[in-house]
Design an enzyme around this catalytic site. Structure first.
Site, mmCIF file in Angstrom:
data_model
loop_
_atom_site.group_PDB
_atom_site.id
_atom_site.type_symbol
_atom_site.label_atom_id
_atom_site.label_comp_id
_atom_site.label_asym_id
_atom_site.label_seq_id
_atom_site.Cartn_x
_atom_site.Cartn_y
_atom_site.Cartn_z
ATOM 1 N N HIS A 198 52.501 29.231 34.765
ATOM 2 C CA HIS A 198 52.946 29.659 36.192
ATOM 3 C C HIS A 198 54.554 30.261 36.030
ATOM 4 O O HIS A 198 55.170 29.640 36.773
ATOM 5 C CB HIS A 198 52.672 28.596 37.097
ATOM 6 C CG HIS A 198 51.558 28.313 37.512
ATOM 7 N ND1 HIS A 198 50.646 28.899 38.415
ATOM 8 C CD2 HIS A 198 50.323 27.335 36.966
ATOM 9 C CE1 HIS A 198 49.441 28.333 38.549
ATOM 10 N NE2 HIS A 198 49.255 27.662 37.555
ATOM 11 N N ASN A 222 46.782 33.611 32.274
ATOM 12 C CA ASN A 222 46.481 33.484 33.756
ATOM 13 C C ASN A 222 48.025 32.959 34.400
ATOM 14 O O ASN A 222 48.524 32.019 33.813
ATOM 15 C CB ASN A 222 45.325 32.550 34.055
ATOM 16 C CG ASN A 222 44.157 32.928 33.716
ATOM 17 O OD1 ASN A 222 43.525 32.189 32.973
ATOM 18 N ND2 ASN A 222 43.605 34.478 34.102
ATOM 19 N N GLY A 252 34.377 33.171 31.771
ATOM 20 C CA GLY A 252 34.063 34.639 32.013
ATOM 21 C C GLY A 252 34.546 35.266 33.193
ATOM 22 O O GLY A 252 34.555 36.515 33.471
ATOM 23 N N HIS A 254 38.168 34.056 34.326
ATOM 24 C CA HIS A 254 39.789 34.000 34.239
ATOM 25 C C HIS A 254 40.218 34.847 33.162
ATOM 26 O O HIS A 254 41.319 35.376 33.314
ATOM 27 C CB HIS A 254 40.226 32.444 33.720
ATOM 28 C CG HIS A 254 40.221 31.487 35.039
ATOM 29 N ND1 HIS A 254 39.008 30.992 35.575
ATOM 30 C CD2 HIS A 254 41.075 31.209 36.058
ATOM 31 C CE1 HIS A 254 39.431 30.391 36.598
ATOM 32 N NE2 HIS A 254 40.538 30.311 36.766
ATOM 33 N N ASP A 278 40.062 23.427 33.958
ATOM 34 C CA ASP A 278 40.641 23.930 35.180
ATOM 35 C C ASP A 278 39.621 23.342 36.238
ATOM 36 O O ASP A 278 39.765 24.248 37.402
ATOM 37 C CB ASP A 278 41.382 25.091 35.095
ATOM 38 C CG ASP A 278 42.485 25.163 36.157
ATOM 39 O OD1 ASP A 278 43.050 24.078 36.660
ATOM 40 O OD2 ASP A 278 42.627 26.488 36.622
ATOM 41 N N LEU A 315 41.464 33.600 42.203
ATOM 42 C CA LEU A 315 41.149 32.499 41.584
ATOM 43 C C LEU A 315 41.604 31.189 41.789
ATOM 44 O O LEU A 315 42.830 30.893 41.909
ATOM 45 C CB LEU A 315 41.019 32.814 40.146
ATOM 46 C CG LEU A 315 39.908 33.701 39.690
ATOM 47 C CD1 LEU A 315 40.112 34.135 38.315
ATOM 48 C CD2 LEU A 315 38.525 33.353 39.782
#
Length: 404
Positions: A198, A222, A252, A254, A278, A315
């Site tokens: 992040h 991500n 499939g 992320h 996650d 997401l």
């Protein structure tokens, strides 16, 4: 054969965490692996459990699981939540987890640390904890509430080191902008696993923090600065640094297949890419939505598993368990079964420093599962005790692939 042996498993190939071995027997003594030996070394007096083909593999390890089967640590940071998650996940072959607390109020996050510490004393499946926040970068916060996000402070260092001593393993995900190299050195010297995530930090900042002791990157690609030819970003640093481990969400959604394959080929250092789920509370649940910090998160149909989305399309974790992640990896990353299994067993064990998990080796916990040739669970054992006799064949929308 040694009279200490309580069970000898034969009739299946054995994946020991490194490689497959054929025509061998797994010997279990109480809650530990005693040895893996040629079948011909067994005698008629040995207590044998005969399996009908397939493979025995170490129990899966998940370093980032927020919830499962209707339970969510952020929703209820209690001992009961953590142990219920562990119990449900064991039946799916995941025998070691880090219950993960996302950014929340200071009181809720401390309550979660206390709860997971207590749960770890009750359940050997809980090997530590993952704090994903609050030290994230606001522009890359995703579903994390911005009002709680802040830099790492000196008091946090002491708290995390003390918590790690009680938990066994403490992993924290931090943004490169919210921590200094000196703080990373203090945390890692105290045994805390530091992972960047992040974050919008640049390549140089990430490499400096890796050199200071940060050993991981949370959910590669991500919520982090991406790669380009003049600004390699956090992604470029993660792939370039030879000692850094990268977790990846193989659902499939992320990360698309080409990026998964590129990451696997590009990652410097052997075995530095591993699977996480996650997962949120909707995973393993018939529920279609739940509320997180006042925002509804809903399931939307997907190929291997559903997408979990906020109303704006962001997401929000996954509807994933580890066996589905392995299937997705096999189909989309083109690693082969041996590498896909390593990514769910021995690689996360090495990253987290778990000395008795992730392998079927003498002295390791006898946590393993029996998989059919189509990657269907036929049985799960934890501490040498059978706790699950198998499940239905995978859902038709989650394709099974014969790999032997």
């Amino acid at each position: 054969m040694d009279m200490q042996i309580s069970q000898a498993f034969v009739g299946a190939r054995i994946f020991d965490g490194d490689a497959f071995r054929d025509k061998v027997a797994l010997l279990v003594s109480q809650d530990r692996v005693h040895a893996v030996v040629p079948e011909r070394d067994l005698t008629e007096h040995d207590p044998v459990t005969r399996l009908d083909g397939g493979m025995l593999v170490p129990g899966f390890i998940d370093a980032q699981v927020n919830g499962y089967a209707g339970k969510m640590l952020n929703a209820a940071p209690t001992v009961g939540t953590a142990t219920a998650m562990a119990s449900s996940l064991r039946a799916m072959g995941t025998t070691a987890i880090l219950p993960t607390m996302m950014t929340d109020s200071p009181s809720a996050m401390r309550a979660a640390v206390r709860a997971v510490t207590g749960a770890a004393m009750k359940d050997a499946c809980i090997v530590g904890m993952h704090l994903e926040g609050p030290h994230l970068w606001p522009a890359r916060r995703g579903i994390h509430p911005g009002k709680y996000i802040r830099p790492v402070e000196d008091a946090d260092i002491d708290y995390y080191i003390e918590a790690r001593e009680s938990l066994g393993v403490l992993m924290i995900t931090v943004a490169g902008e919210q921590i200094t190299p000196g703080q990373v050195r203090e945390l890692t010297a105290g045994g805390v696993v530091v992972s960047l995530g992040h974050t919008d930090c640049d390549f140089t900042t990430a490499m400096t923090l890796f050199d200071a002791g940060a050993t991981g990157v949370s959910h590669l690609f991500n919520a982090m600065s991406g790669f380009s030819h003049r600004a390699p970003g956090a992604v470029g640093a993660a792939l370039e640094h030879p000692s850094v481990w990268c977790s990846i969400i193989a659902d499939g959604h992320h990360v698309l297949p080409p990026a998964m394959r590129i990451a696997h080929r590009a990652k410097r250092g052997e075995g530095r890419l591993f699977l996480i789920t996650d997962a949120m509370s909707l995973a393993g649940s018939a529920e279609e939505s739940f509320m997180l910090h006042g925002t509804e998160i809903r399931k939307h149909a997907g190929d291997f598993c559903s997408r979990l989305l906020m109303p704006d399309g962001t997401l929000a974790g996954s509807d994933l368990e580890m066996l589905t992640a392995i299937r997705c990896t096999l189909l989309n990353m083109e690693t082969g079964l041996t590498e896909a299994l390593r990514m769910a067993t021995s690689y996360p064990a090495r990253f987290l420093g778990l000395k008795d998990r992730g392998y079927l080796r003498p002295g390791h916990r006898a946590d393993f599962l029996h998989l059919t040739d189509t990657l269907h669970i036929a049985g799960v054992w934890t501490g040498g005790r059978k706790i699950c006799t198998g499940q239905d064949e995978p859902d038709s929308r989650r394709p099974a692939h014969r790999i032997m």
